[in-house]
Scaffold this motif. Structure first.
Motif, PDB file in Angstrom:
ATOM      1  N   ILE A   8     -71.948   4.886 -55.280  1.00 55.61           N
ATOM      2  CA  ILE A   8     -72.870   4.246 -56.863  1.00 55.61           C
ATOM      3  C   ILE A   8     -72.507   5.980 -57.744  1.00 55.61           C
ATOM      4  O   ILE A   8     -73.022   6.980 -56.929  1.00 55.61           O
ATOM      5  N   ASP A   9     -71.872   5.886 -58.729  1.00 63.50           N
ATOM      6  CA  ASP A   9     -71.479   7.472 -59.461  1.00 63.50           C
ATOM      7  C   ASP A   9     -73.119   7.457 -60.434  1.00 63.50           C
ATOM      8  O   ASP A   9     -72.664   6.929 -61.521  1.00 63.50           O
ATOM      9  N   ARG A  10     -73.719   8.156 -59.844  1.00 65.00           N
ATOM     10  CA  ARG A  10     -74.769   7.461 -60.978  1.00 65.00           C
ATOM     11  C   ARG A  10     -74.645   9.030 -62.436  1.00 65.00           C
ATOM     12  O   ARG A  10     -75.019   8.036 -63.643  1.00 65.00           O
ATOM     13  N   ALA A  11     -73.516  10.192 -62.318  1.00 65.11           N
ATOM     14  CA  ALA A  11     -73.961  10.498 -63.856  1.00 65.11           C
ATOM     15  C   ALA A  11     -72.559   9.182 -64.466  1.00 65.11           C
ATOM     16  O   ALA A  11     -73.005   9.658 -66.153  1.00 65.11           O
ATOM     17  N   ALA A  12     -71.592   8.522 -63.553  1.00 60.96           N
ATOM     18  CA  ALA A  12     -70.748   8.105 -65.083  1.00 60.96           C
ATOM     19  C   ALA A  12     -71.681   6.109 -64.656  1.00 60.96           C
ATOM     20  O   ALA A  12     -70.825   5.859 -65.833  1.00 60.96           O
ATOM     21  N   ARG A  13     -72.288   6.004 -64.739  1.00 61.44           N
ATOM     22  CA  ARG A  13     -73.485   4.759 -64.068  1.00 61.44           C
ATOM     23  C   ARG A  13     -72.052   4.116 -64.401  1.00 61.44           C
ATOM     24  O   ARG A  13     -71.647   2.624 -64.476  1.00 61.44           O
ATOM     25  N   LYS A  14     -71.268   3.768 -62.631  1.00 55.73           N
ATOM     26  CA  LYS A  14     -70.245   2.676 -62.387  1.00 55.73           C
ATOM     27  C   LYS A  14     -70.984   2.479 -60.855  1.00 55.73           C
ATOM     28  O   LYS A  14     -71.195   3.619 -60.082  1.00 55.73           O
ATOM     29  N   VAL A  15     -70.685   1.307 -60.545  1.00 51.62           N
ATOM     30  CA  VAL A  15     -69.873   1.480 -59.899  1.00 51.62           C
ATOM     31  C   VAL A  15     -69.558   0.379 -58.991  1.00 51.62           C
ATOM     32  O   VAL A  15     -69.391  -0.515 -59.516  1.00 51.62           O
ATOM     33  N   THR A  16     -68.823   0.933 -57.436  1.00 50.83           N
ATOM     34  CA  THR A  16     -67.545   0.555 -56.684  1.00 50.83           C
ATOM     35  C   THR A  16     -67.528  -0.152 -55.873  1.00 50.83           C
ATOM     36  O   THR A  16     -68.744  -0.037 -54.385  1.00 50.83           O
ATOM     37  N   THR A  17     -67.175  -1.270 -56.205  1.00 50.93           N
ATOM     38  CA  THR A  17     -66.886  -2.455 -54.340  1.00 50.93           C
ATOM     39  C   THR A  17     -64.877  -2.222 -54.241  1.00 50.93           C
ATOM     40  O   THR A  17     -64.236  -1.151 -54.776  1.00 50.93           O
ATOM     41  N   ALA A  18     -65.212  -2.548 -53.508  1.00 48.17           N
ATOM     42  CA  ALA A  18     -63.330  -2.752 -53.198  1.00 48.17           C
ATOM     43  C   ALA A  18     -62.561  -3.624 -53.510  1.00 48.17           C
ATOM     44  O   ALA A  18     -61.098  -3.641 -54.014  1.00 48.17           O
ATOM     45  N   LYS A  19     -62.742  -4.177 -54.589  1.00 43.54           N
ATOM     46  CA  LYS A  19     -62.227  -5.234 -55.425  1.00 43.54           C
ATOM     47  C   LYS A  19     -62.535  -3.964 -57.564  1.00 43.54           C
ATOM     48  O   LYS A  19     -61.614  -4.571 -57.655  1.00 43.54           O
ATOM     49  N   GLY A  20     -63.258  -3.634 -57.856  1.00 48.85           N
ATOM     50  CA  GLY A  20     -63.315  -3.029 -58.884  1.00 48.85           C
ATOM     51  C   GLY A  20     -64.419  -2.235 -58.614  1.00 48.85           C
ATOM     52  O   GLY A  20     -65.279  -1.790 -58.031  1.00 48.85           O
ATOM     53  N   VAL A  21     -64.808  -1.699 -60.071  1.00 50.24           N
ATOM     54  CA  VAL A  21     -65.353  -0.681 -60.869  1.00 50.24           C
ATOM     55  C   VAL A  21     -66.361  -1.430 -61.648  1.00 50.24           C
ATOM     56  O   VAL A  21     -65.813  -2.228 -62.947  1.00 50.24           O
ATOM     57  N   TYR A  22     -67.614  -1.260 -61.629  1.00 50.20           N
ATOM     58  CA  TYR A  22     -68.623  -1.809 -62.737  1.00 50.20           C
ATOM     59  C   TYR A  22     -69.356  -0.733 -63.467  1.00 50.20           C
ATOM     60  O   TYR A  22     -70.055   0.060 -62.515  1.00 50.20           O
ATOM     61  N   GLU A  23     -69.235  -1.142 -65.011  1.00 50.08           N
ATOM     62  CA  GLU A  23     -70.568  -0.229 -65.337  1.00 50.08           C
ATOM     63  C   GLU A  23     -71.596  -0.467 -65.670  1.00 50.08           C
ATOM     64  O   GLU A  23     -71.662  -1.790 -65.610  1.00 50.08           O
ATOM     65  N   TYR A  24     -72.638  -0.274 -65.353  1.00 49.53           N
ATOM     66  CA  TYR A  24     -74.182  -0.628 -65.944  1.00 49.53           C
ATOM     67  C   TYR A  24     -74.896   0.699 -66.708  1.00 49.53           C
ATOM     68  O   TYR A  24     -75.034   1.945 -66.590  1.00 49.53           O
ATOM     69  N   ASP A  25     -75.549  -0.475 -67.702  1.00 51.82           N
ATOM     70  CA  ASP A  25     -76.882   0.522 -68.350  1.00 51.82           C
ATOM     71  C   ASP A  25     -77.657   0.643 -67.291  1.00 51.82           C
ATOM     72  O   ASP A  25     -78.320   1.347 -67.978  1.00 51.82           O
ATOM     73  N   ALA A  26     -78.289  -0.461 -66.459  1.00 53.02           N
ATOM     74  CA  ALA A  26     -78.693  -0.069 -65.504  1.00 53.02           C
ATOM     75  C   ALA A  26     -78.845  -1.409 -64.414  1.00 53.02           C
ATOM     76  O   ALA A  26     -78.074  -2.073 -64.469  1.00 53.02           O
ATOM     77  N   LEU A  27     -78.876  -0.585 -63.161  1.00 51.37           N
ATOM     78  CA  LEU A  27     -78.726  -0.888 -61.975  1.00 51.37           C
ATOM     79  C   LEU A  27     -79.955  -1.055 -60.697  1.00 51.37           C
ATOM     80  O   LEU A  27     -80.869  -0.254 -61.288  1.00 51.37           O
ATOM     81  N   VAL A  28     -80.062  -2.317 -60.570  1.00 47.54           N
ATOM     82  CA  VAL A  28     -81.165  -2.727 -59.195  1.00 47.54           C
ATOM     83  C   VAL A  28     -80.678  -2.665 -58.459  1.00 47.54           C
ATOM     84  O   VAL A  28     -79.483  -3.708 -57.936  1.00 47.54           O
ATOM     85  N   ILE A  29     -81.312  -2.260 -57.498  1.00 47.17           N
ATOM     86  CA  ILE A  29     -80.872  -2.326 -56.049  1.00 47.17           C
ATOM     87  C   ILE A  29     -81.780  -3.473 -54.941  1.00 47.17           C
ATOM     88  O   ILE A  29     -82.990  -2.991 -55.240  1.00 47.17           O
ATOM     89  N   ALA A  30     -81.006  -3.994 -54.435  1.00 44.34           N
ATOM     90  CA  ALA A  30     -81.605  -5.390 -53.991  1.00 44.34           C
ATOM     91  C   ALA A  30     -80.951  -5.306 -52.991  1.00 44.34           C
ATOM     92  O   ALA A  30     -80.906  -6.714 -52.219  1.00 44.34           O
ATOM     93  N   THR A  31     -81.012  -4.565 -52.406  1.00 41.01           N
ATOM     94  CA  THR A  31     -79.809  -4.824 -51.131  1.00 41.01           C
ATOM     95  C   THR A  31     -80.859  -4.997 -49.739  1.00 41.01           C
ATOM     96  O   THR A  31     -80.210  -5.143 -48.981  1.00 41.01           O
ATOM     97  N   GLY A  32     -82.748  -5.335 -49.665  1.00 43.86           N
ATOM     98  CA  GLY A  32     -82.830  -6.258 -48.407  1.00 43.86           C
ATOM     99  C   GLY A  32     -83.024  -5.513 -47.121  1.00 43.86           C
ATOM    100  O   GLY A  32     -83.287  -3.852 -47.470  1.00 43.86           O
TER     101      GLY A  32
END
Length: 832
Positions: A88-112
């Motif tokens: 998670i890049d909090r400053a850029a508000r981005k989440v990175t996966t092995a397949k891409g980068v996803y921008e967010y305005d809100a992020l919900v962590i539900a990793t259990g």
């Protein structure tokens, strides 16, 4: 962030990390509140499958498919399966996966959470599993094939579920629990003792007050050995670790978010982390210094975040940690303040009920003035749980002893409006009543409107009670898959000539069916068509015993009960039974219904046993089915000096006439040759007592938990009239009764009761006598013996094996000891 639309007016983006039950619930809650799609929702799922019901995970071993456990994705939600977040890049508000980068305005962590694996020597080797996901369960099932012994490390909720899974896979099972009792978080010492007896009576060996110090391979066979802290050694072919869970906060921790001392992403009352754009919900979140491992608090958090994203100010309301489960076949429930061992709290009162003979334990915890219910524990019978849990914080809903003994009618209990009826979804009694007033006239409608009863389902009985209190007639729908009662389904199958369950549910129901409607429809089809019950689709619909045409016993073996009409048997047939019992080493017992029960048969032995019996003229006694069991008789006028009619001859005639007749519940009958009633005919579903002029017919009696005497239906009948009346009585019962409803309850539930039954079957008030006669005639003419039909068909024989992949291998987990000269299962014969 309290608005869902950016300054430019475009949609906002919310990324959900995790696709478990709580993450899925968030997407549902947001979609329901945001019909205009102001938020674009993207879910990053670690598993390669959609979210599924982890609460019912163990149903997978009971035949429920993964697809049946899987949830539908709400419209407009994009789920990226098999694509976990890596950073998670909090400053850029981005989440990175092995397949891409996803921008967010809100992020919900539900990793259990992840399974906690203690630092045990050898815990990382082959044959050791955890019990968290469907992939875990599939791996356990595959490894267990052909194995003998399993061990579970952990005796809590998850540990007992895992133990039951190993039992269902045919393994002899051990449970190792470090605490001095099972389920130490939910039950107290006394409740744990009752639960332990239940578990051990099922053949599961428990090791309490002991930890596992090492797991070592014991040879080339792959068998493992567990060394316990008390010096004991437990052999096992497979080990399942179910010692607890730990919040999965690695992603948040790496992003610099605050975490608790014992793990978990720290959140405030609005479920927001220290980063205003990031929320955390479910088992990965810590609020007020605590992480919750139950689904209800996670659902509450999901609702809070959905509200906050749309400008609301919802706050986490606190957690109801009440639980009700059926573990290894026993009900266990705890609610409110439950753990109050002696001397712990002087300001509380305990009221305890213990029925050791029937395996029931209950405790209520009250305030010191005995005016307020604070909590409790129920083991063995949790029928009062919904009402008791909803009454926590208020006065007792009845006399304490009556509540604990289960003798209070909970339908008469009035709950306050703010009493929480459904803890999983935080639904109050007031909300349910409001839904009823808005037109919700049955439980499915209330579920759809309020979500009450849609998670664990323990509150469904209370929903029915509230409907009744509000003056709404109870729905006669069999289950959520059919809007019809059993009687209505019977008529649909009969009139439309339906032959399969799939045809019936496609044309008159919905969904895939459940453990209520499937066996019910199977019974209806068998009653009307008399087809072989294990052919094709029929096999998957049957109850447990019908799957193998035999009664399963507590140690996994089966009993064989050949039909002996009227209790009359020739010496030659008696010798065959003795030879079969001797040759297959079966425990032999004469039943209360004048039959001989042969117990201890392994599943692969059943066809060979049946072959011997069929060759001698025996047939199935249907001891496994919801069908006619036996027609008991005295010796009657043939031998008895008091007898006035041939009771044996009539009993044989009736038993041969009604054998194999499938019904809503089992059927028992008896014929007494005189008024002395030696055959106990008045305790049967239909009983006959001889008179000087003929026969008196009694109906609606039964033994069991609530014994009831039968009532006189007709007097001084000729044999012909008697049989005709019984034909019509049985067919009218089969046509109109509810599932699992005995004849006694059926008669009591009919408007007009016995008088109405008499009018229909004796006086033909409905004009259906000819139909009932024809139905019975079809049954009699189409009867076939299921044992013979099995042993004469090689394809049907193929199902009777202990292991599908090793059909010639007997179940190695079954063992016996000798007691009173007969083989007795180890779980029954072992001395403590």
């Amino acid at each position: 962030m309290s608005a869902a639309v950016s300054d430019s007016g475009s949609s906002m983006k919310v990324v959900v990390v995790g696709h478990g039950m709580v993450g899925h619930r968030f997407t549902e809650a947001l979609a329901a509140r945001d019909p205009g799609r102001r938020w674009q929702v993207t879910v990053l799922a670690e598993e390669g499958r959609r979210a599924y019901d982890r609460v019912r995970l163990s149903a997978y071993f009971d035949g429920v498919s993964a697809e049946e456990l899987t949830y539908d994705v709400p419209d407009g939600v994009e789920v990226r399966l098999g694509e976990p977040a890596l950073s998670i890049d909090r400053a850029a508000r981005k989440v990175t996966t092995a397949k891409g980068v996803y921008e967010y305005d809100a992020l919900v962590i539900a990793t259990g959470s992840s399974a906690f694996v203690p630092p045990i020597t050898g815990v990382d080797q082959a044959g050791v599993f955890v019990y968290r996901t469907l992939d875990d369960l599939e791996a356990i099932r595959e490894h267990a094939r052909g194995r003998e012994v399993g061990a579970v490390i952990g005796g809590g909720l998850l540990g007992l579920e895992a133990a039951n899974a190993l039992r269902l896979l045919g393994l002899r099972t051990h449970v190792i629990e470090f605490a001095p009792r099972l389920m130490p978080v939910q039950v107290d010492t006394a409740g744990g003792a009752v639960l332990r007896k239940y578990v051990e009576d099922l053949g599961v060996t428990t090791h309490l007050g002991a930890g596992t110090t090492a797991i070592r391979s014991t040879g080339s066979s792959g068998r493992l050995g567990l060394t316990l802290s008390d010096g004991a050694h437990v052999p096992a072919d497979i080990v399942v670790v179910a010692a607890g869970i730990r919040p999965r906060d690695d992603l948040a921790r790496a992003a610099g978010l605050a975490t608790g001392a014992r793990g978990g992403v720290v959140i405030d009352a609005g479920c927001r982390t220290e980063d205003p754009a990031i929320y955390a919900i479910g088992e990965c979140a810590e609020i007020d210094g605590r992480c919750y491992g139950l689904v209800a608090p996670g659902y509450a958090m999901a609702e809070v975040v959905a509200d906050r994203l749309l400008g609301g100010a919802a706050e986490f309301p606190g957690a109801d940690t009440s639980t009700k489960l059926k573990l290894l076949g026993v009900d266990v429930a705890s609610f409110g303040i439950a753990q109050t061992e002696k001397g712990q709290r002087d300001d509380l009162l305990d009221i305890v009920y213990l029925d050791a003979a029937n395996g029931r334990y209950a405790k209520l915890v009250l305030s010191d003035d005995a005016q307020t219910l604070l909590g409790g524990i129920l083991v063995g019978d949790a029928s009062a749980y919904p009402t008791l849990r909803a009454s926590v914080g208020g006065p007792l809903p009845g006399h304490p002893l009556a509540l604990l003994a289960g003798s209070t009618d909970m339908g008469d209990v009035a709950l306050p409006s703010d009493a929480q009826v459904c803890s999983c979804n935080a639904v109050t009694q007031g909300q349910v009543v409001a839904a009823i007033h808005e037109g919700c006239a049955d439980v499915p409608a209330i579920k759809e409107c309020t979500r009450a009863g849609t998670s664990c389902g323990s509150c469904v009985p209370l929903l029915k009670q509230i409907l009744k209190q509000q003056g709404v007639a109870a729905s006669k729908a069999l289950c959520e898959h059919f809007d019809y009662s059993r009687a209505e389904l019977f008529d649909i199958v009969r009139v439309r000539e339906v032959r399969t369950f799939s045809q019936l549910i496609a044309e008159h129901g919905r969904g895939r069916g459940c453990d209520v409607c499937k066996p019910t429809v199977a019974s209806i089809l068998a009653s009307l068509h008399n087809d072989y019950v294990l052919d094709g689709e029929q096999a998957s619909l049957q109850d447990t015993n019908d799957h193998f045409l035999a009664n399963i016993q507590r140690n996994g073996t089966y009993s064989v009960v050949p039909r002996i009409p009227g209790g009359e048997i020739t010496p030659e047939k008696l010798i065959v039974i003795g030879e079969v019992a001797r040759d297959f080493n079966l425990y032999t017992k004469i039943t209360g219904g004048q039959r001989i029960d042969l117990l201890g048969a392994r599943v692969e032995q059943l066809p060979a046993i049946w072959s011997r019996l069929v060759a001698a003229g025996f047939e199935s006694g249907h001891a496994y089915g919801k069908a006619l069991r036996t027609v008991k008789s005295c010796v009657g006028s043939t031998w008895c000096r008091y007898g006035v009619q041939d009771s044996v001859g009539l009993a044989i005639e009736l038993e041969l006439r009604y054998r194999g007749l499938r019904a809503p519940h089992k059927l028992k009958s008896a014929v007494s040759g005189c008024a002395r009633e030696c055959a106990e005919a008045k305790g049967k579903d239909f009983g006959i007592i001889a008179t000087d002029q003929g026969w008196n017919l009694y109906v609606g009696g039964n033994g069991g938990f609530r014994p009831r005497h039968a009532d006189l239906l007709a007097s001084d009948l000729t044999t012909e009239a008697l049989i005709r009346t019984i034909d019509r009585f049985l067919m009218f019962y089969i046509r109109t009764a509810d599932r699992l409803q005995r004849t006694s309850a059926w008669i009591e539930g009919l408007e007009g009761g016995l008088d109405y039954v008499r009018a229909v079957v004796v006086e033909d008030s409905l004009g259906i006598a000819a139909e009932l006669d024809a139905q019975m005639a079809r049954h009699v003419s189409s009867y076939m013996d299921e044992w013979r039909a099995t042993v004469e068909d090689p394809e049907r024989l193929a199902r009777f094996v202990s292991f599908v992949n090793a059909p010639g291998t007997p179940d190695p987990t079954i063992s016996f000891v000798s007691e009173r000269g007969q083989p007795v299962p180890v779980v029954l014969g072992a001395r403590q």
